[in-house]
Write a protein that holds these residues in place. Sequence first.
Motif, PDB file in Angstrom:
ATOM      1  N   UNK A  61       0.684  58.317 -73.116  1.00  0.00           N
ATOM      2  CA  UNK A  61       0.071  57.182 -72.407  1.00  0.00           C
ATOM      3  C   UNK A  61       0.241  57.378 -70.904  1.00  0.00           C
ATOM      4  N   UNK A  62       1.431  57.754 -70.484  1.00  0.00           N
ATOM      5  CA  UNK A  62       1.689  57.929 -69.054  1.00  0.00           C
ATOM      6  C   UNK A  62       0.829  59.063 -68.483  1.00  0.00           C
ATOM      7  N   UNK A  63       0.716  60.177 -69.219  1.00  0.00           N
ATOM      8  CA  UNK A  63      -0.086  61.311 -68.738  1.00  0.00           C
ATOM      9  C   UNK A  63      -1.570  60.958 -68.640  1.00  0.00           C
ATOM     10  N   UNK A  64      -2.003  59.999 -69.463  1.00  0.00           N
ATOM     11  CA  UNK A  64      -3.429  59.674 -69.478  1.00  0.00           C
ATOM     12  C   UNK A  64      -3.826  58.759 -68.320  1.00  0.00           C
ATOM     13  N   UNK A  65      -2.841  58.355 -67.522  1.00  0.00           N
ATOM     14  CA  UNK A  65      -3.148  57.556 -66.335  1.00  0.00           C
ATOM     15  C   UNK A  65      -3.578  58.465 -65.197  1.00  0.00           C
ATOM     16  N   UNK A  66      -3.101  58.203 -64.019  1.00  0.00           N
ATOM     17  CA  UNK A  66      -3.385  59.088 -62.905  1.00  0.00           C
ATOM     18  C   UNK A  66      -2.835  60.462 -63.240  1.00  0.00           C
ATOM     19  N   UNK A  67      -3.683  61.460 -63.483  1.00  0.00           N
ATOM     20  CA  UNK A  67      -3.124  62.744 -63.902  1.00  0.00           C
ATOM     21  C   UNK A  67      -2.363  63.430 -62.767  1.00  0.00           C
ATOM     22  N   UNK A  68      -1.233  64.024 -63.140  1.00  0.00           N
ATOM     23  CA  UNK A  68      -0.436  64.768 -62.164  1.00  0.00           C
ATOM     24  C   UNK A  68      -1.142  66.079 -61.852  1.00  0.00           C
ATOM     25  N   UNK A  69      -0.946  66.593 -60.659  1.00  0.00           N
ATOM     26  CA  UNK A  69      -1.448  67.922 -60.330  1.00  0.00           C
ATOM     27  C   UNK A  69      -0.808  68.920 -61.286  1.00  0.00           C
ATOM     28  N   UNK A  70      -1.602  69.692 -62.043  1.00  0.00           N
ATOM     29  CA  UNK A  70      -0.970  70.620 -62.983  1.00  0.00           C
ATOM     30  C   UNK A  70      -0.154  71.708 -62.292  1.00  0.00           C
ATOM     31  N   UNK A  71      -0.552  72.086 -61.073  1.00  0.00           N
ATOM     32  CA  UNK A  71       0.224  73.074 -60.319  1.00  0.00           C
ATOM     33  C   UNK A  71       0.355  72.598 -58.881  1.00  0.00           C
ATOM     34  N   UNK A  72       1.541  72.671 -58.352  1.00  0.00           N
ATOM     35  CA  UNK A  72       1.745  72.370 -56.941  1.00  0.00           C
ATOM     36  C   UNK A  72       2.750  73.385 -56.419  1.00  0.00           C
ATOM     37  N   UNK A  73       2.772  73.589 -55.121  1.00  0.00           N
ATOM     38  CA  UNK A  73       3.784  74.471 -54.551  1.00  0.00           C
ATOM     39  C   UNK A  73       4.752  73.591 -53.789  1.00  0.00           C
ATOM     40  N   UNK A  74       6.043  73.809 -53.990  1.00  0.00           N
ATOM     41  CA  UNK A  74       7.002  73.109 -53.135  1.00  0.00           C
ATOM     42  C   UNK A  74       7.508  74.092 -52.109  1.00  0.00           C
ATOM     43  N   UNK A  75       7.349  73.717 -50.862  1.00  0.00           N
ATOM     44  CA  UNK A  75       7.841  74.585 -49.794  1.00  0.00           C
ATOM     45  C   UNK A  75       8.700  73.784 -48.838  1.00  0.00           C
ATOM     46  N   UNK A  76       8.924  72.503 -49.151  1.00  0.00           N
ATOM     47  CA  UNK A  76       9.699  71.675 -48.257  1.00  0.00           C
ATOM     48  C   UNK A  76       9.027  71.663 -46.907  1.00  0.00           C
ATOM     49  N   UNK A  77       9.799  71.871 -45.844  1.00  0.00           N
ATOM     50  CA  UNK A  77       9.265  71.800 -44.495  1.00  0.00           C
ATOM     51  C   UNK A  77       8.748  73.162 -44.039  1.00  0.00           C
ATOM     52  N   UNK A  78       8.675  74.140 -44.946  1.00  0.00           N
ATOM     53  CA  UNK A  78       8.341  75.496 -44.535  1.00  0.00           C
ATOM     54  C   UNK A  78       6.832  75.730 -44.552  1.00  0.00           C
ATOM     55  N   UNK A  79       6.224  75.952 -43.381  1.00  0.00           N
ATOM     56  CA  UNK A  79       4.779  76.199 -43.359  1.00  0.00           C
ATOM     57  C   UNK A  79       4.467  77.585 -43.933  1.00  0.00           C
ATOM     58  N   UNK A  80       3.317  77.720 -44.589  1.00  0.00           N
ATOM     59  CA  UNK A  80       2.943  79.027 -45.135  1.00  0.00           C
ATOM     60  C   UNK A  80       2.632  80.000 -43.997  1.00  0.00           C
ATOM     61  N   UNK A  81       2.897  81.265 -44.245  1.00  0.00           N
ATOM     62  CA  UNK A  81       2.602  82.294 -43.247  1.00  0.00           C
ATOM     63  C   UNK A  81       1.100  82.422 -43.078  1.00  0.00           C
ATOM     64  N   UNK A  82       0.677  82.641 -41.834  1.00  0.00           N
ATOM     65  CA  UNK A  82      -0.739  82.931 -41.602  1.00  0.00           C
ATOM     66  C   UNK A  82      -0.975  84.413 -41.865  1.00  0.00           C
ATOM     67  N   UNK A  83      -2.246  84.795 -41.947  1.00  0.00           N
ATOM     68  CA  UNK A  83      -2.567  86.222 -42.140  1.00  0.00           C
ATOM     69  C   UNK A  83      -2.082  87.035 -40.944  1.00  0.00           C
ATOM     70  N   UNK A  84      -2.105  86.410 -39.774  1.00  0.00           N
ATOM     71  CA  UNK A  84      -1.611  87.106 -38.579  1.00  0.00           C
ATOM     72  C   UNK A  84      -0.131  87.442 -38.735  1.00  0.00           C
ATOM     73  N   UNK A  85       0.648  86.455 -39.252  1.00  0.00           N
ATOM     74  CA  UNK A  85       2.070  86.703 -39.498  1.00  0.00           C
ATOM     75  C   UNK A  85       2.239  87.893 -40.442  1.00  0.00           C
ATOM     76  N   UNK A  86       1.423  87.896 -41.493  1.00  0.00           N
ATOM     77  CA  UNK A  86       1.541  88.958 -42.493  1.00  0.00           C
ATOM     78  C   UNK A  86       1.180  90.319 -41.917  1.00  0.00           C
ATOM     79  N   UNK A  87       0.049  90.345 -41.168  1.00  0.00           N
ATOM     80  CA  UNK A  87      -0.396  91.607 -40.578  1.00  0.00           C
ATOM     81  C   UNK A  87       0.667  92.129 -39.610  1.00  0.00           C
ATOM     82  N   UNK A  88       1.271  91.214 -38.860  1.00  0.00           N
ATOM     83  CA  UNK A  88       2.356  91.604 -37.953  1.00  0.00           C
ATOM     84  C   UNK A  88       3.489  92.277 -38.701  1.00  0.00           C
TER      85      UNK A  88
END
Lengths: 248, 248
Positions: free
Chosen positions: A156-183
């Motif tokens: 019943x609970x799942x049939x309400x507002x569905x939860x995101x099936x996948x999420x990433x937790x990174x806390x306060x950490x921003x994802x690297x840009x492609x520039x960061x990676x290329x560097x």
Amino acid sequence: MKPAVILIRPQLSENIGTTCRAMLNCDLTELRIVAPRENWLSDKAVAASSGADALLHSAQVFERTEDAIADLHRVYATTGRNRYMVKPVVTPRRAAEEIRAHAKDGLKCGVLFGPERTGLENDDVSLADTVVTVPLNPDYCSLNLAQCVLIVAYEWFQSGEPAEPVAMTKGAQPPASKKDLVGFFDHLRRELDDCGFFRVDDKRPTMMRNIRNMFERADLTVQEVRTLHGIVHELVTHRQRKAASPQD
Amino acid sequence: MKPAVILIRPQLSENIGTTCRAMLNCDLTELRIVAPRENWLSDKAVAASSGADALLHSAQVFERTEDAIADLHRVYATTGRNRYMVKPVVTPRRAAEEIRAHAKDGLKCGVLFGPERTGLENDDVSLADTVVTVPLNPDYCSLNLAQCVLIVAYEWFQSGEPAEPVAMTKGAQPPASKKDLVGFFDHLRRELDDCGFFRVDDKRPTMMRNIRNMFERADLTVQEVRTLHGIVHELVTHRQRKAASPQD
């Protein structure tokens, strides 16, 4: 409008408590009890409810199933085995969808759960519109009372507002840009060239591509790329230091 | 290939038993235990397993989480709260789909469950590829160990051959044919005409149609139509008998 959970003749007050816990886990709050054998407010029941005892205190208690369902529009009966009655039999997932749809139409629903040992009697089942059976291992399908309540309430609970099936937790950490990676790739390639990692020049582009893919796949954060720079730097510096003082 | 259930430092042997019950309900059979505090073969554990104690006896026991997962390709860690690690966080439903897909690729999976009070330590979580969090009432989301195992195992079981969401159970009772129904409607209309039920002749077709709809909707069996014939017949005969002997 949330469905009511209706325990028919539960035997152990402890199971009423664990039922409350399972209900509240899934945001169900309306408990009805028909002819409980033990006191549903016993110390055992309260302890077993693990802090969900508000549901015990607000429970409505009835003598007969008929009275417990009198104000409801649709009643579901949970059974573990086929009762050979002419009724639709649905999965908990389907029951949850139906109950949500009924609520939208202003119809109040309830779900019956039978006594621990025997399950619902056929007379109770015949009061229901629909039978709910949990699809389980056919060779071992007896569910404990609170487990059965949990699965129905969970669906019943799942049939309400569905939860995101996948999420990433990174806390306060921003994802690297492609520039960061290329560097980082530039830094790494420079050092790998320098230390003679690429023994065969022909294979250099392929090897570098494979290494890049590996790190791309890791979905790195800015901080992690910084850490990788540090690792490469330290590995190189240590090698250089070792070269500078071979006796070390 | 079924996933392994891996209990990390479980505190109470009883909970290991109830975990076995939840696993077997959902056809999971491979239990691994890391550093249990109590004897996992205690009488309490066996009693709590309610007949699923074969899983206790076949459980593999390890000292360290690293050893318990050494042969696995993908590891899921169940946590109730955000650990601020850079990892995908999935629902149990999504995890179940992934585990099925990994199994098709020949990859063996396992799911970690932490100790009752504290849940998994961050070091254990960091060994996993993916975090699993059960979407629950945010104000009351602490699940008992076996309940958490049940939900993960339940979703795995449901993600296999899906059960029919709705079925009708009629046992050996064949559904009524339209001919059976029409026969009953004819009988009923005859008797209603006879007893003067249709007071206003204009309304007769509409009323009869409404009555037909009511019975059509009920999805009757042959036996039920027979019962309805009997009811009408008895009601009429009683009326006629009463009329014949008014002193009755």
